[in-house]
Design a protein around this motif. Structure first.
Motif, PDB file in Angstrom:
ATOM      1  N   GLU A   1       0.830  -1.209   0.000  1.00  0.00           N
ATOM      2  CA  GLU A   1       0.000   0.000   0.000  1.00  0.00           C
ATOM      3  C   GLU A   1       0.868   1.264   0.000  1.00  0.00           C
ATOM      4  N   PRO A   2       0.454   2.301  -0.730  1.00  0.00           N
ATOM      5  CA  PRO A   2       1.267   3.517  -0.820  1.00  0.00           C
ATOM      6  C   PRO A   2       1.274   4.365   0.449  1.00  0.00           C
ATOM      7  N   LEU A   3       0.167   4.373   1.193  1.00  0.00           N
ATOM      8  CA  LEU A   3       0.060   5.183   2.408  1.00  0.00           C
ATOM      9  C   LEU A   3      -0.490   4.309   3.536  1.00  0.00           C
ATOM     10  N   LEU A   4       0.137   4.392   4.696  1.00  0.00           N
ATOM     11  CA  LEU A   4      -0.279   3.552   5.816  1.00  0.00           C
ATOM     12  C   LEU A   4      -0.404   4.383   7.086  1.00  0.00           C
ATOM     13  N   THR A   5      -1.201   3.884   8.009  1.00  0.00           N
ATOM     14  CA  THR A   5      -1.286   4.451   9.341  1.00  0.00           C
ATOM     15  C   THR A   5      -1.460   3.298  10.312  1.00  0.00           C
ATOM     16  N   THR A   6      -1.796   3.610  11.549  1.00  0.00           N
ATOM     17  CA  THR A   6      -1.906   2.567  12.569  1.00  0.00           C
ATOM     18  C   THR A   6      -3.359   2.231  12.863  1.00  0.00           C
TER      19      THR A   6
ATOM     20  N   ALA B   1       4.954   5.021  -0.921  1.00  0.00           N
ATOM     21  CA  ALA B   1       5.067   5.470  -2.314  1.00  0.00           C
ATOM     22  C   ALA B   1       6.192   6.479  -2.482  1.00  0.00           C
ATOM     23  N   LEU B   2       6.937   6.355  -3.559  1.00  0.00           N
ATOM     24  CA  LEU B   2       7.873   7.394  -3.991  1.00  0.00           C
ATOM     25  C   LEU B   2       7.313   7.978  -5.271  1.00  0.00           C
ATOM     26  N   ASP B   3       6.287   8.788  -5.113  1.00  0.00           N
ATOM     27  CA  ASP B   3       5.496   9.287  -6.238  1.00  0.00           C
ATOM     28  C   ASP B   3       5.136  10.739  -5.947  1.00  0.00           C
TER      29      ASP B   3
ATOM     30  N   VAL C   1       1.459  11.469  -5.293  1.00  0.00           N
ATOM     31  CA  VAL C   1       0.988  10.988  -3.995  1.00  0.00           C
ATOM     32  C   VAL C   1       1.427  11.938  -2.885  1.00  0.00           C
ATOM     33  N   SER C   2       2.686  12.350  -2.918  1.00  0.00           N
ATOM     34  CA  SER C   2       3.193  13.231  -1.865  1.00  0.00           C
ATOM     35  C   SER C   2       2.501  14.590  -1.887  1.00  0.00           C
ATOM     36  N   GLU C   3       2.293  15.127  -3.073  1.00  0.00           N
ATOM     37  CA  GLU C   3       1.617  16.421  -3.145  1.00  0.00           C
ATOM     38  C   GLU C   3       0.159  16.286  -2.704  1.00  0.00           C
TER      39      GLU C   3
END
Length: 279
Positions: free
Chosen positions: A85-90, A159-161, A164-166
């Protein structure tokens, strides 16, 4: 009872005894001699190696936050493990360190997830008992500088995209605009180059950071002229802070693991920076 994430790194990456941990972190903070910061600090960039390696540099970043009293602290770090997954949390309600537990801002996480789904087409994947160190390693510093009640907004970026970061940065700015919030971007710089080569790569990346140019940081990575393992994390924080009115970044400290170990044959770069909004 609340569901608390247990620490997989206390006693290894940083001191496990609470008294000793507090003393060591305070030493790092008190040793940091900051320049005059001309503006309000909206966030910082800090390294995430074991405290014995990068704690002295991290002290500069967190010393810049000492006078603030945020209600929520967004800590954005990379996910080093191979999650899809590109973005994760807890999934947990709180994070544990030897200094105590920190509640997670579940309301902010839900709001952020809704906006991300609209912005990117997907949100964050909650994970339990994640092994990631980049986020947790910053928490004892926050626990020592903030004695009031505050909540944590934890995000791990796989993700290194650039898109996605923006998108994450825009979503963070929207969710936290009307709250007393600060950002912590967790990243190390170049990895395992000879010292002088590492300095060249790190200076190039820090030049883009100080120019407040997240797109330029991605360009360096694409052209192999600069490196940062938390590229996706710190650029999202730069975009978020820019959207909230920040207009300057001050690099406060740079060093490598060689400055600690004396081994300059293969080093990791560390930096601390403050993200400022002119008064």
């Amino acid at each position: 009872m609340i569901d608390v994430r247990p620490s997989p790194i206390a006693g290894q990456w940083y001191e496990g005894d609470p008294t000793t941990l507090a003393e060591i972190v305070d030493e790092y903070l008190n040793a940091a001699t900051l320049p005059e910061l001309r503006g309000d600090v909206l966030g910082v960039i800090a390294p995430h190696a074991g405290h014995m390696y990068s704690g002295a540099v991290a002290g500069y970043a967190f010393a810049a936050l000492r006078e603030l009293r945020p209600e929520v602290v967004a800590v954005i770090g990379p996910m080093h493990r191979p999650y899809d997954e590109p973005l994760l949390t807890t999934t947990h309600d709180a994070y544990f360190t030897p200094l105590g537990s920190i509640l997670v801002d579940k309301t902010a996480l839900k709001d952020l997830d809704v906006i991300l789904k609209s912005e990117l087409g997907y949100g964050m994947t909650p994970v339990a008992r994640d092994p990631e160190h980049s986020l947790e390693i910053e928490l004892p510093f926050l626990q020592r500088i903030f004695q009031h009640e505050w909540k944590l907004l934890p995000i791990m970026v796989r993700a290194l995209d650039e898109r996605v970061s923006e998108g994450l940065g825009n979503a963070l700015a929207t969710v936290l605009r009307d709250q007393k919030a600060v950002f912590v971007a967790s990243t190390d710089l170049s990895h395992f180059f000879q010292h002088e080569t590492a300095l060249t790569y790190d200076r190039a990346m820090l030049k883009e950071i100080e120019a407040f140019n997240p797109a330029g940081a991605f360009d360096l990575d694409r052209t192999h002229k600069g490196f940062a393992c938390g590229l996706g994390a710190f650029t999202s924080v730069l975009w978020a802070c820019k959207k909230l009115g920040a207009d300057a970044v001050n690099v406060l400290r740079h060093a490598t693991s060689g400055n600690v170990t004396g081994d300059y044959s293969s080093v990791v770069g560390y930096a601390a920076a403050a993200i400022l909004k002119s008064k």
